[in-house]
Scaffold this active site. Structure first.
Site, PDB file in Angstrom:
ATOM      1  N   THR A 269       0.808  -1.215   0.000  1.00 33.49           N
ATOM      2  CA  THR A 269       0.000   0.000   0.000  1.00 33.49           C
ATOM      3  C   THR A 269       0.844   1.269   0.000  1.00 33.49           C
ATOM      4  OG1 THR A 269      -0.004  -0.440   2.343  1.00 33.49           O
ATOM      5  CG2 THR A 269      -2.020  -0.901   1.154  1.00 33.49           C
ATOM      6  N   PHE A 396      -7.780   4.582   5.314  1.00 30.51           N
ATOM      7  CA  PHE A 396      -7.142   3.617   6.213  1.00 30.51           C
ATOM      8  C   PHE A 396      -8.145   2.714   6.919  1.00 30.51           C
ATOM      9  CE2 PHE A 396      -3.743   6.832   5.863  1.00 30.51           C
ATOM     10  CZ  PHE A 396      -2.671   5.998   5.557  1.00 30.51           C
ATOM     11  N   CYS A 403      -6.451   0.563   9.825  1.00 26.15           N
ATOM     12  CA  CYS A 403      -5.053   0.223   9.587  1.00 26.15           C
ATOM     13  C   CYS A 403      -4.207   0.487  10.837  1.00 26.15           C
ATOM     14  CB  CYS A 403      -4.522   1.058   8.440  1.00 26.15           C
ATOM     15  SG  CYS A 403      -2.813   0.696   8.064  1.00 26.15           S
TER      16      CYS A 403
HETATM   17  C1  HEM Z   1      -5.598  -2.648   7.629  1.00 28.06           C
HETATM   18  C2  HEM Z   1      -4.883   0.792   4.273  1.00 28.06           C
HETATM   19  C3  HEM Z   1      -0.115   0.780   5.316  1.00 28.06           C
HETATM   20  C4  HEM Z   1      -0.781  -2.984   8.261  1.00 28.06           C
HETATM   21  C5  HEM Z   1      -5.809  -1.702   6.640  1.00 28.06           C
HETATM   22  C6  HEM Z   1      -7.099  -1.353   6.084  1.00 28.06           C
HETATM   23  C7  HEM Z   1      -6.898  -0.403   5.146  1.00 28.06           C
HETATM   24  C8  HEM Z   1      -5.481  -0.127   5.110  1.00 28.06           C
HETATM   25  C9  HEM Z   1      -7.945   0.269   4.260  1.00 28.06           C
HETATM   26  C10 HEM Z   1      -8.454  -1.967   6.467  1.00 28.06           C
HETATM   27  C11 HEM Z   1      -8.829  -3.077   5.528  1.00 28.06           C
HETATM   28  C12 HEM Z   1     -10.176  -3.701   5.792  1.00 28.06           C
HETATM   29  O1  HEM Z   1     -11.050  -3.095   6.413  1.00 28.06           O
HETATM   30  O2  HEM Z   1     -10.367  -4.840   5.349  1.00 28.06           O
HETATM   31  C13 HEM Z   1      -3.526   1.081   4.270  1.00 28.06           C
HETATM   32  C14 HEM Z   1      -2.910   2.103   3.442  1.00 28.06           C
HETATM   33  C15 HEM Z   1      -1.577   2.111   3.748  1.00 28.06           C
HETATM   34  C16 HEM Z   1      -1.358   1.085   4.752  1.00 28.06           C
HETATM   35  C17 HEM Z   1      -3.657   2.975   2.432  1.00 28.06           C
HETATM   36  C18 HEM Z   1      -0.464   2.966   3.208  1.00 28.06           C
HETATM   37  C19 HEM Z   1      -0.591   4.090   2.577  1.00 28.06           C
HETATM   38  C20 HEM Z   1       0.106  -0.199   6.235  1.00 28.06           C
HETATM   39  C21 HEM Z   1       1.397  -0.490   6.851  1.00 28.06           C
HETATM   40  C22 HEM Z   1       1.200  -1.552   7.680  1.00 28.06           C
HETATM   41  C23 HEM Z   1      -0.206  -1.929   7.579  1.00 28.06           C
HETATM   42  C24 HEM Z   1       2.680   0.279   6.588  1.00 28.06           C
HETATM   43  C25 HEM Z   1       2.173  -2.247   8.577  1.00 28.06           C
HETATM   44  C26 HEM Z   1       3.314  -1.770   8.976  1.00 28.06           C
HETATM   45  C27 HEM Z   1      -2.142  -3.213   8.311  1.00 28.06           C
HETATM   46  C28 HEM Z   1      -2.734  -4.270   9.109  1.00 28.06           C
HETATM   47  C29 HEM Z   1      -4.122  -4.166   8.949  1.00 28.06           C
HETATM   48  C30 HEM Z   1      -4.351  -3.047   8.039  1.00 28.06           C
HETATM   49  C31 HEM Z   1      -1.996  -5.288   9.973  1.00 28.06           C
HETATM   50  C32 HEM Z   1      -5.197  -5.018   9.612  1.00 28.06           C
HETATM   51  C33 HEM Z   1      -5.539  -4.375  10.927  1.00 28.06           C
HETATM   52  C34 HEM Z   1      -6.601  -5.132  11.706  1.00 28.06           C
HETATM   53  O3  HEM Z   1      -7.636  -5.457  11.162  1.00 28.06           O
HETATM   54  O4  HEM Z   1      -6.357  -5.382  12.902  1.00 28.06           O
HETATM   55  N1  HEM Z   1      -4.840  -0.933   6.025  1.00 28.06           N
HETATM   56  N2  HEM Z   1      -2.561   0.484   5.024  1.00 28.06           N
HETATM   57  N3  HEM Z   1      -0.826  -1.079   6.701  1.00 28.06           N
HETATM   58  N4  HEM Z   1      -3.141  -2.505   7.690  1.00 28.06           N
HETATM   59 FE1  HEM Z   1      -2.838  -0.943   6.448  1.00 28.06          FE
END
Ligand code: HEM
Length: 458
Positions: A269, A396, A403
């Site tokens: 992402t 996010f 996120c």
């Molecule tokens: C969850 C976007 C960067 C780790 C999510 C979700 C979104 C998102 C939309 C929710 C997805 C859902 O509802 O199914 C983004 C965007 C990023 C980014 C746009 C960068 C611009 C990162 C980074 C990490 C990360 C750098 C880790 C270092 C996670 C994890 C989840 C998550 C582990 C699941 C959280 C949970 O449900 O407990 N992200 N993300 N993401 N993201 Fe990101």
């Protein structure tokens, strides 16, 4: 209360709605459709499945109320669970390991915790700049180099593991395997139930790729254990910390899934965000000029940034906020109704029904954004932020399933832009026209630029 049917486009005599899934980026087909359906919600019917997409900010406000709708892991996630298992991203909130890992890892992602990763983030960003200095005047495949940056950053900061992606011409085998696995996952979702020999072959290759990826993850964990298993990074926490609520630890199997999850979610992402941002800056020279002015003020000459430099930025964070409004790299994610619901006062959503949030259409909804197709970073001044519709910006995710890596991604992206703009002028030698490709996330495809060192006062 009078119920209304959820709007749907006319069906093609032969394909029904199936053609909306065709092409390199189905989400853009949905976005195009959204522009024709002002109700802010539509439904598409596929054999055995109905897809509802919502993008009206008032509807999204209802859909993101966690008392009524939540993220649920549907059977359609089964294939993604082959990689991520019950890791944070692909587990249900009701699975014990989600809550456990969430509680153990949350402190490691606070804004304060970012200071601890700064040295590693800087080292990798300097590797990017070093490569671009050596290859000045040559084509830069933007998405590939941003992927090198973000993969190396999460693995070094989170696991003290070095991919050394900038040392090699080829993308790391882990990334090549991931790309093939994602492609196969997409084809699995839409293929007919009868297995052909070609599919069996493809399935074998798929499992071999997953095995190779697992092997790398196991190596990361093994290396740490051989060095005593300590450390206060993500891996150290996972190996040692206990859940404040249950007192339990994460199992070895679950740690493997979490490492895999962070390696994937932690790079895809953010690399897409950086690639889109560079594209948008090239298209908006007046914004690029503001960014250069900020960089020169905070980081004159060859000064090396500190964490405080990043915290002082104002223009670059607004550029990233606006880039995420324009091209959110996770453009579609879903919530599920906890019980029978009516939204917007008229659209019935049955218990268990999934509704996807169509982020590109939400982020450019004319009811929430003035001149939605204009790239305008002044939307993100503190004063203007206060005027935004509360549910019109969701790059996010939402609520407790939002996120966890948001601060990590933004800190890393700010720092990378800071270093790149300190050193380089950006050149668009092929007059790139945006082509969006969707796999797990969206990225600008075949985006090539060149860089050269900035001259004084440029
Ligand atoms: C969850 C976007 C960067 C780790 C999510 C979700 C979104 C998102 C939309 C929710 C997805 C859902 O509802 O199914 C983004 C965007 C990023 C980014 C746009 C960068 C611009 C990162 C980074 C990490 C990360 C750098 C880790 C270092 C996670 C994890 C989840 C998550 C582990 C699941 C959280 C949970 O449900 O407990 N992200 N993300 N993401 N993201 Fe990101």
């Amino acid at each position: 209360q009078t119920l209304a049917p959820i709007p749907a486009p006319p069906k093609h005599p032969e394909y029904g709605h199936l053609h909306y899934l065709a092409g390199d980026a189905p989400v853009l087909n949905f976005f195009g459709l959204a522009r024709q359906i002002p109700e802010g919600i539509f439904r598409l019917d596929f054999p055995g499945r109905t897809l509802i997409q919502a993008y009206d900010p008032d509807l999204v406000a209802e859909l993101t109320d966690e008392r009524r709708f939540q993220k649920r892991i549907h059977p359609s996630y089964t294939n993604v669970r082959n990689l991520g298992g019950d890791g944070l991203f692909t587990s249900d909130s009701s699975e014990p390991n989600w809550g456990k890992a969430h509680r153990i890892l949350l402190p490691a992602f606070s804004q304060r915790a970012m200071k601890g990763y700064f040295g590693q983030m800087l080292e990798v960003a300097q590797n990017l700049v070093g490569k671009w200095e050596r290859t000045q005047g040559q084509d830069v495949r933007v998405a590939d180099d941003m992927t090198r940056l973000t993969l190396d950053t999460i693995s070094l900061s989170g696991f003290d593991y070095r991919f050394r992606s900038f040392d090699k011409e080829e993308l790391h085998p882990f990334l090549q395997a991931l790309a093939r696995v994602m492609h196969h996952t997409m084809t699995m979702a839409s293929r007919p139930p009868i297995l052909t020999p070609e599919m069996e072959e493809a399935d074998r290759a798929y499992w071999a790729d997953i095995a190779a990826m697992n092997e790398l993850v196991d190596e990361v964990i093994r290396e740490r254990r051989e060095h005593g298993g300590g450390g206060d990074d993500l891996l150290g926490l996972m190996l040692n910390a206990t859940d404040p609520e249950t007192g339990g630890r994460l199992s070895d199997e679950n740690i493997r899934y979490q490492v895999m999850t962070f390696l994937i979610a932690g790079h895809e992402t953010t690399s897409g965000l950086l690639a889109f941002t560079l594209y948008l800056l090239l298209r908006h020279p007046h914004v690029l000029a503001q960014a250069y002015a900020e960089v020169d003020r905070l980081l004159p000459g060859n000064a090396v940034p500190t964490y405080d430099t990043v915290m002082k930025l104002d223009v670059i964070p607004r550029i990233l906020d606006e880039a995420l409004r324009f091209w959110s790299t996770i453009p579609n994610y879903a919530v599920t109704a906890l019980r029978d619901e009516v939204i917007g006062g008229k659209y019935e959503i049955k218990a268990g029904q999934q509704v996807a949030l169509l982020i590109p259409a939400l982020h450019r909804h004319p009811g929430a954004w003035a001149n939605p197709d204009e790239f305008d970073i002044d939307r993100w001044t503190p004063q203007n932020r206060r005027t935004h519709h509360p549910a019109a910006y969701k790059p996010f995710g939402n609520g407790m399933r939002a996120c966890i890596g948001r601060q990590f991604a933004l800190t890393e992206a700010k720092l990378a832009l800071l270093l790149v703009l300190q050193k380089f002028a950006l050149v668009d030698p092929y007059d790139y026209h945006l082509k969006v490709k969707q796999s797990l996330t969206i990225k600008p495809e075949d985006f090539v630029l060149r860089v050269r060192e900035r001259r004084p006062h440029e």
